[in-house]
Design a protein around this motif. Structure first.
Motif, PDB file in Angstrom:
ATOM      1  N   ALA A 123      -6.984 -43.104 -26.914  1.00  0.00           N
ATOM      2  CA  ALA A 123      -6.025 -43.389 -27.961  1.00  0.00           C
ATOM      3  C   ALA A 123      -4.779 -42.622 -27.551  1.00  0.00           C
ATOM      4  CB  ALA A 123      -6.531 -42.918 -29.313  1.00  0.00           C
ATOM      5  N   ALA A 142       1.340 -51.448 -38.036  1.00  0.00           N
ATOM      6  CA  ALA A 142       1.860 -50.313 -38.814  1.00  0.00           C
ATOM      7  C   ALA A 142       1.322 -48.985 -38.308  1.00  0.00           C
ATOM      8  CB  ALA A 142       1.524 -50.466 -40.297  1.00  0.00           C
ATOM      9  N   LEU A 194      -7.206 -54.413 -28.953  1.00  0.00           N
ATOM     10  CA  LEU A 194      -6.345 -54.339 -30.145  1.00  0.00           C
ATOM     11  C   LEU A 194      -7.067 -53.513 -31.205  1.00  0.00           C
ATOM     12  CD1 LEU A 194      -3.833 -55.372 -31.801  1.00  0.00           C
ATOM     13  CD2 LEU A 194      -5.302 -57.263 -32.544  1.00  0.00           C
TER      14      LEU A 194
HETATM   15  O1  TXA Z   1      -4.577 -44.532 -41.227  1.00  0.00           O
HETATM   16  C1  TXA Z   1      -3.997 -45.078 -40.286  1.00  0.00           C
HETATM   17  O2  TXA Z   1      -4.586 -45.485 -39.288  1.00  0.00           O
HETATM   18  C2  TXA Z   1      -2.472 -45.249 -40.412  1.00  0.00           C
HETATM   19  C3  TXA Z   1      -2.199 -46.248 -41.533  1.00  0.00           C
HETATM   20  C4  TXA Z   1      -0.743 -46.606 -41.652  1.00  0.00           C
HETATM   21  O3  TXA Z   1      -2.998 -47.386 -41.377  1.00  0.00           O
HETATM   22  N1  TXA Z   1      -1.905 -45.678 -39.174  1.00  0.00           N
HETATM   23  C5  TXA Z   1      -1.817 -44.861 -38.101  1.00  0.00           C
HETATM   24  O4  TXA Z   1      -1.169 -45.401 -37.013  1.00  0.00           O
HETATM   25  O5  TXA Z   1      -2.248 -43.736 -38.100  1.00  0.00           O
HETATM   26  P1  TXA Z   1      -0.645 -44.540 -35.793  1.00  0.00           P
HETATM   27  O6  TXA Z   1       0.172 -45.463 -34.960  1.00  0.00           O
HETATM   28  O7  TXA Z   1       0.032 -43.325 -36.273  1.00  0.00           O
HETATM   29  O8  TXA Z   1      -1.930 -44.204 -35.004  1.00  0.00           O
HETATM   30  C6  TXA Z   1      -2.615 -45.250 -34.333  1.00  0.00           C
HETATM   31  C7  TXA Z   1      -3.451 -44.710 -33.229  1.00  0.00           C
HETATM   32  C8  TXA Z   1      -2.639 -44.173 -32.087  1.00  0.00           C
HETATM   33  O9  TXA Z   1      -3.199 -42.929 -31.696  1.00  0.00           O
HETATM   34  C9  TXA Z   1      -2.844 -45.218 -31.000  1.00  0.00           C
HETATM   35  O10 TXA Z   1      -2.778 -44.667 -29.726  1.00  0.00           O
HETATM   36  C10 TXA Z   1      -4.219 -45.742 -31.319  1.00  0.00           C
HETATM   37  O11 TXA Z   1      -4.238 -45.782 -32.711  1.00  0.00           O
HETATM   38  N2  TXA Z   1      -4.415 -47.094 -30.809  1.00  0.00           N
HETATM   39  C11 TXA Z   1      -3.801 -48.227 -31.203  1.00  0.00           C
HETATM   40  N3  TXA Z   1      -4.208 -49.277 -30.463  1.00  0.00           N
HETATM   41  C12 TXA Z   1      -5.112 -48.810 -29.588  1.00  0.00           C
HETATM   42  C13 TXA Z   1      -5.891 -49.400 -28.528  1.00  0.00           C
HETATM   43  N4  TXA Z   1      -5.814 -50.704 -28.254  1.00  0.00           N
HETATM   44  N5  TXA Z   1      -6.733 -48.595 -27.839  1.00  0.00           N
HETATM   45  C14 TXA Z   1      -6.820 -47.292 -28.114  1.00  0.00           C
HETATM   46  N6  TXA Z   1      -6.093 -46.668 -29.083  1.00  0.00           N
HETATM   47  C15 TXA Z   1      -5.255 -47.419 -29.812  1.00  0.00           C
END
Ligand code: TXA
Ligand code: MG
Length: 315
Positions: free
Chosen positions: A223, A142, A119
């Motif tokens: 990611a 988010a 997570l």
């Molecule tokens: O600055 C930020 O991080 C913003 C603000 C809103 O907090 N959020 C953001 O979320 O950029 P998003 O969904 O656009 O990017 C999240 C990234 C994605 O590339 C996703 O693949 C990665 O985080 N991610 C999420 N959970 C993951 C996991 N368990 N393992 C590897 N990557 C993960």
């Protein structure tokens, strides 16, 4: 799910309570963070989290970041360790996301993690984000509040332009200070930089006193959001432009003649804060081509070039 016109909420006490109530009831609310605007939903509510993917048109294999109000809150959902504690001491609240093993009975929706055993957790520094998280008293999933694949939003107006009618409300906190999404660090057997951001690989190395490997497409934990074409304007983007063609809109950096300048003085933090807003602006002018001055590949420039490369990738 189509809703009535999305409400833009001024950040008053009563609007904060209203926004928290909306989130607790399973609705989608966009809120400002120091990086970009997030599209929030209760991370423990399957239906609410599903709504995020629908509103953004996000592929279901791309997991979300759970935003927390404190270290204690993060510890309820992930296997915390010494490295996480060091990074939190150094950088939380702030633009750093850590990927850690998810606890078996965390209560976090499987849709947030897209079925992974890890997570992503982040404690944002923006006062409105913190107030909202405390008021909700639960983790908020988010992603950035843009349609999937498009430029991330750094103002409430950007969010409205992309998602009006698809979400209940936007909490308006003005422009985001950092302007680039958080640095993502994978804390597995090794420490991996999964997404560059304003907190640099070197800063992480210095804090943990260990190697931090760079993410390479197709290696180790990934990611999934690091798809090559991302943050994409409608116009074609040309990078490292030392000169500009007459049919190009010019996004400059430093002392150059251009249509919009990321930073006339060559300040990389100013450039990061301006990047997405200026891409939004130039893209709305209807030209087919945008050319961008070279940005040095040092410090936060690594993250700026990462986002620009994705904006310029063929689709
Ligand atoms: O600055 C930020 O991080 C913003 C603000 C809103 O907090 N959020 C953001 O979320 O950029 P998003 O969904 O656009 O990017 C999240 C990234 C994605 O590339 C996703 O693949 C990665 O985080 N991610 C999420 N959970 C993951 C996991 N368990 N393992 C590897 N990557 C993960
Ligand atoms: Mg995003």
């Amino acid at each position: 799910m189509t809703e009535a016109t999305t409400a833009i909420l001024e950040p008053t006490e009563s609007n904060m309570r209203h926004a928290a109530e909306l989130l607790r009831s399973g609705a989608l609310v966009s809120f400002p963070t120091e990086t970009v605007y997030g599209l929030g939903a209760d991370a423990t509510n399957d239906a609410a989290v599903t709504g995020i993917y629908e509103a953004k048109g996000r592929p279901s294999f791309n997991p979300l970041i759970a935003h927390v109000a404190s270290v204690e809150m993060a510890q309820r959902y992930v296997v915390w360790d010494e490295r996480a504690q060091h990074l939190a001491d150094a950088f939380w609240p702030g633009p750093l996301t850590m990927v850690l093993p998810v606890l078996p009975d965390s209560g976090i929706s499987r849709i947030v993690t897209a079925g992974l055993n890890s997570l992503a957790v982040r404690m944002p520094a923006h006062p409105l984000a913190q107030a909202l998280l405390s008021e909700c008293d639960r983790p908020i999933a988010a992603p950035s509040a843009n349609p999937s694949g498009k430029i991330s939003p750094t103002t409430a107006a950007h969010v409205f332009a992309g998602l009006n009618g698809r979400i209940a409300a936007i909490l308006d906190g003005g422009s985001c200070g950092v302007g680039l999404e958080s640095t993502i660090i994978g804390l597995g057997k090794t420490v991996q930089l999964l997404r560059p951001g304003s907190i640099t690989q070197d800063q992480i190395k210095q804090t943990l006193h260990c190697d931090v490997s760079s993410f390479k497409e197709g290696e180790g934990i990934s990611a999934p959001g690091q798809l090559l074409s991302h943050y994409a304007p409608t116009a074609q983007v040309r990078l490292n432009a030392e000169f500009f063609e007459s049919d190009e809109l010019r996004l400059g950096f430093g002392a150059v003649e251009c249509d919009l300048n990321l930073s006339e003085t060559g300040d990389m933090y100013e450039a990061a804060a301006n990047l997405f807003a200026m891409l939004h602006d130039l893209d709305s002018r209807g030209s087919q081509k945008i050319a961008v001055s070279p940005i040095p590949l040092i410090g936060i420039g690594v993250a700026i070039n990462d986002r620009l490369t994705r904006a310029a990738a063929p689709r």
